[in-house]
Design a protein around this motif. Structure first.
Motif, PDB file in Angstrom:
ATOM      1  N   GLN A  51      45.248  62.004  30.241  1.00 27.04           N
ATOM      2  CA  GLN A  51      44.613  61.238  29.123  1.00 27.04           C
ATOM      3  C   GLN A  51      44.949  61.256  27.860  1.00 27.04           C
ATOM      4  OE1 GLN A  51      40.182  61.876  29.956  1.00 27.04           O
ATOM      5  NE2 GLN A  51      40.754  61.554  32.001  1.00 27.04           N
ATOM      6  N   VAL A  52      46.445  61.102  27.925  1.00 25.79           N
ATOM      7  CA  VAL A  52      47.096  61.203  26.717  1.00 25.79           C
ATOM      8  C   VAL A  52      46.871  59.727  25.597  1.00 25.79           C
ATOM      9  CG1 VAL A  52      49.195  61.466  25.264  1.00 25.79           C
ATOM     10  CG2 VAL A  52      48.741  62.714  27.099  1.00 25.79           C
ATOM     11  N   ASP A  53      46.126  60.086  24.683  1.00 29.33           N
ATOM     12  CA  ASP A  53      45.940  58.561  23.740  1.00 29.33           C
ATOM     13  C   ASP A  53      47.161  58.150  23.154  1.00 29.33           C
ATOM     14  OD1 ASP A  53      45.366  56.831  21.906  1.00 29.33           O
ATOM     15  OD2 ASP A  53      43.815  58.067  20.756  1.00 29.33           O
ATOM     16  N   ILE A  54      47.771  56.980  23.419  1.00 33.33           N
ATOM     17  CA  ILE A  54      49.037  56.605  23.000  1.00 33.33           C
ATOM     18  C   ILE A  54      48.856  56.218  21.492  1.00 33.33           C
ATOM     19  CG2 ILE A  54      50.103  56.140  25.330  1.00 33.33           C
ATOM     20  CD1 ILE A  54      49.654  53.255  24.469  1.00 33.33           C
ATOM     21  N   ALA A  55      47.721  56.237  20.979  1.00 35.95           N
ATOM     22  CA  ALA A  55      47.643  55.769  19.527  1.00 35.95           C
ATOM     23  C   ALA A  55      47.694  56.978  18.585  1.00 35.95           C
ATOM     24  CB  ALA A  55      46.400  55.000  19.217  1.00 35.95           C
ATOM     25  N   GLU A  61      53.081  64.255  20.780  1.00 33.43           N
ATOM     26  CA  GLU A  61      54.076  65.194  20.567  1.00 33.43           C
ATOM     27  C   GLU A  61      53.698  66.477  21.346  1.00 33.43           C
ATOM     28  OE1 GLU A  61      56.601  64.463  18.244  1.00 33.43           O
ATOM     29  OE2 GLU A  61      57.453  66.298  19.202  1.00 33.43           O
ATOM     30  N   LYS A  62      52.381  66.929  21.620  1.00 36.02           N
ATOM     31  CA  LYS A  62      51.954  67.845  22.400  1.00 36.02           C
ATOM     32  C   LYS A  62      52.254  67.587  23.867  1.00 36.02           C
ATOM     33  CE  LYS A  62      47.546  69.815  22.207  1.00 36.02           C
ATOM     34  NZ  LYS A  62      46.271  69.635  21.790  1.00 36.02           N
ATOM     35  N   ALA A  63      52.042  66.521  24.147  1.00 35.56           N
ATOM     36  CA  ALA A  63      52.172  66.190  25.786  1.00 35.56           C
ATOM     37  C   ALA A  63      53.766  66.457  25.988  1.00 35.56           C
ATOM     38  CB  ALA A  63      51.920  64.789  25.962  1.00 35.56           C
ATOM     39  N   ALA A 107      57.421  51.746  24.950  1.00 37.24           N
ATOM     40  CA  ALA A 107      57.729  51.288  23.578  1.00 37.24           C
ATOM     41  C   ALA A 107      57.390  52.080  22.375  1.00 37.24           C
ATOM     42  CB  ALA A 107      56.573  50.073  23.348  1.00 37.24           C
ATOM     43  N   ILE A 108      57.086  53.531  22.752  1.00 35.57           N
ATOM     44  CA  ILE A 108      56.587  54.540  21.443  1.00 35.57           C
ATOM     45  C   ILE A 108      57.883  54.965  21.020  1.00 35.57           C
ATOM     46  CG2 ILE A 108      55.341  56.532  21.087  1.00 35.57           C
ATOM     47  CD1 ILE A 108      53.570  55.648  23.461  1.00 35.57           C
ATOM     48  N   ALA A 109      58.319  55.209  19.707  1.00 33.19           N
ATOM     49  CA  ALA A 109      59.575  55.465  19.307  1.00 33.19           C
ATOM     50  C   ALA A 109      59.724  56.954  19.752  1.00 33.19           C
ATOM     51  CB  ALA A 109      59.736  55.355  17.818  1.00 33.19           C
ATOM     52  N   ARG A 110      58.792  57.983  19.753  1.00 33.23           N
ATOM     53  CA  ARG A 110      58.939  59.383  19.881  1.00 33.23           C
ATOM     54  C   ARG A 110      59.210  59.508  21.249  1.00 33.23           C
ATOM     55  NH1 ARG A 110      60.987  63.110  20.312  1.00 33.23           N
ATOM     56  NH2 ARG A 110      60.093  65.248  20.062  1.00 33.23           N
ATOM     57  N   VAL A 111      58.686  58.648  22.067  1.00 30.84           N
ATOM     58  CA  VAL A 111      58.979  58.718  23.683  1.00 30.84           C
ATOM     59  C   VAL A 111      60.600  58.592  23.762  1.00 30.84           C
ATOM     60  CG1 VAL A 111      58.293  57.798  25.940  1.00 30.84           C
ATOM     61  CG2 VAL A 111      56.688  58.375  24.422  1.00 30.84           C
ATOM     62  N   ARG A 112      60.941  57.486  23.250  1.00 29.20           N
ATOM     63  CA  ARG A 112      62.342  56.804  23.514  1.00 29.20           C
ATOM     64  C   ARG A 112      63.451  57.853  22.978  1.00 29.20           C
ATOM     65  NH1 ARG A 112      62.069  52.416  25.774  1.00 29.20           N
ATOM     66  NH2 ARG A 112      64.507  52.365  26.095  1.00 29.20           N
TER      67      ARG A 112
END
Ligand code: DC
Length: 227
Positions: A51-55, A61-63, A107-112
């Motif tokens: 249940q990571v909040d993508i906002a 970062e923790k995930a 679409a999340i920059a950090r994930v990419r």
């Protein structure tokens, strides 16, 4: 003299058979095949489960710090499965709950950044075929062969429907169509590395090609490059 090893990228719309072609090319060439979408899907599965909040950038970062991705080759299948923290999640990441959330996570920059770093490391020695959305534009802009794949939307829907039916899924053509349309829209309209055809990509429309025919065409392109 050993044959020149190259990087081959396959980008394109959802469900147009990129992985099928990429796998076949890797097998024919003795190259490594990497399904970059599987990485985004595995990250999405982790986010759903936890249940990571993508906002929430701190939560993201923790995930990410908790996620270890690895590909293992399954010789019986002749392809690789993805492991997330040691768990084989290859089948789970193909389910609709992941498919319907993956584009927003991707679409999340950090994930990419997290995924691209690992993808580039996998390509350091060349001899790799990688499929995705930004592989020829962002991950390996220097790749020797870039393929941009496309296929008629209804054909893509029917192919996916057949795959889901084989797994006894109750999904309808309409559910699949909606998911493909939503992902194509989000993947090509996001701010971060949107799906684009690289300027130097060769377009492969496989709407009326069999898997064998598309492999023959793509291997002709490879031979033009490696001689
Ligand atoms: O290739 P696929 O359908 O398994 O990819 C799943 C999702 O991951 C896709 O909708 C967009 C995203 N993706 C991406 O943004 N960049 C990539 N290189 C690969 C996939």
């Amino acid at each position: 003299m050993p044959e020149k090893k190259i990087i081959i990228t396959l980008d394109g719309w959802s469900g147009c058979g990129k992985s099928t072609l990429a796998k076949a090319m890797a097998k024919a060439l003795g190259y490594v095949f990497v399904d970059s979408g599987a990485m985004y899907r595995a990250i999405t599965l982790y986010f759903i489960r936890n249940q990571v909040d993508i906002a929430d950038s701190v939560a993201i970062e923790k995930a990410l710090a908790q996620i270890q991705l690895q590909f293992i080759f399954d010789s019986a299948k002749g392809s690789s499965d993805i492991l997330m923290n040691g768990e084989n999640v290859e089948d789970l990441i193909r389910e609709m709950d992941v498919a319907s959330r993956v584009s927003e996570v991707a679409a999340i920059a950090r994930v990419r950044q997290f995924a691209v770093q690992q993808q580039q490391r996998l390509g350091e020695k060349k001899g790799i075929v990688m499929d995705g959305r930004d592989i020829g534009t962002v991950v390996f802009p220097q790749a020797e062969l870039k393929i941009f794949m496309t296929a008629d939307k209804e054909i893509r829907v029917q192919r996916r429907l057949k795959e889901f039916k084989e797994k006894n899924s109750a999904l309808t053509a309409e559910m699949i169509r909606q998911n493909l349309e939503q992902r194509d829209y989000l993947d090509s309209n996001r701010a971060e590395s949107p799906l684009r055809q690289a300027k130097d990509a060769r377009v492969l429309d496989n709407s009326s090609l069999s898997p064998e025919q598309q492999l023959t065409l793509a291997m002709d392109w490879v031979r033009e490059i490696i001689g």
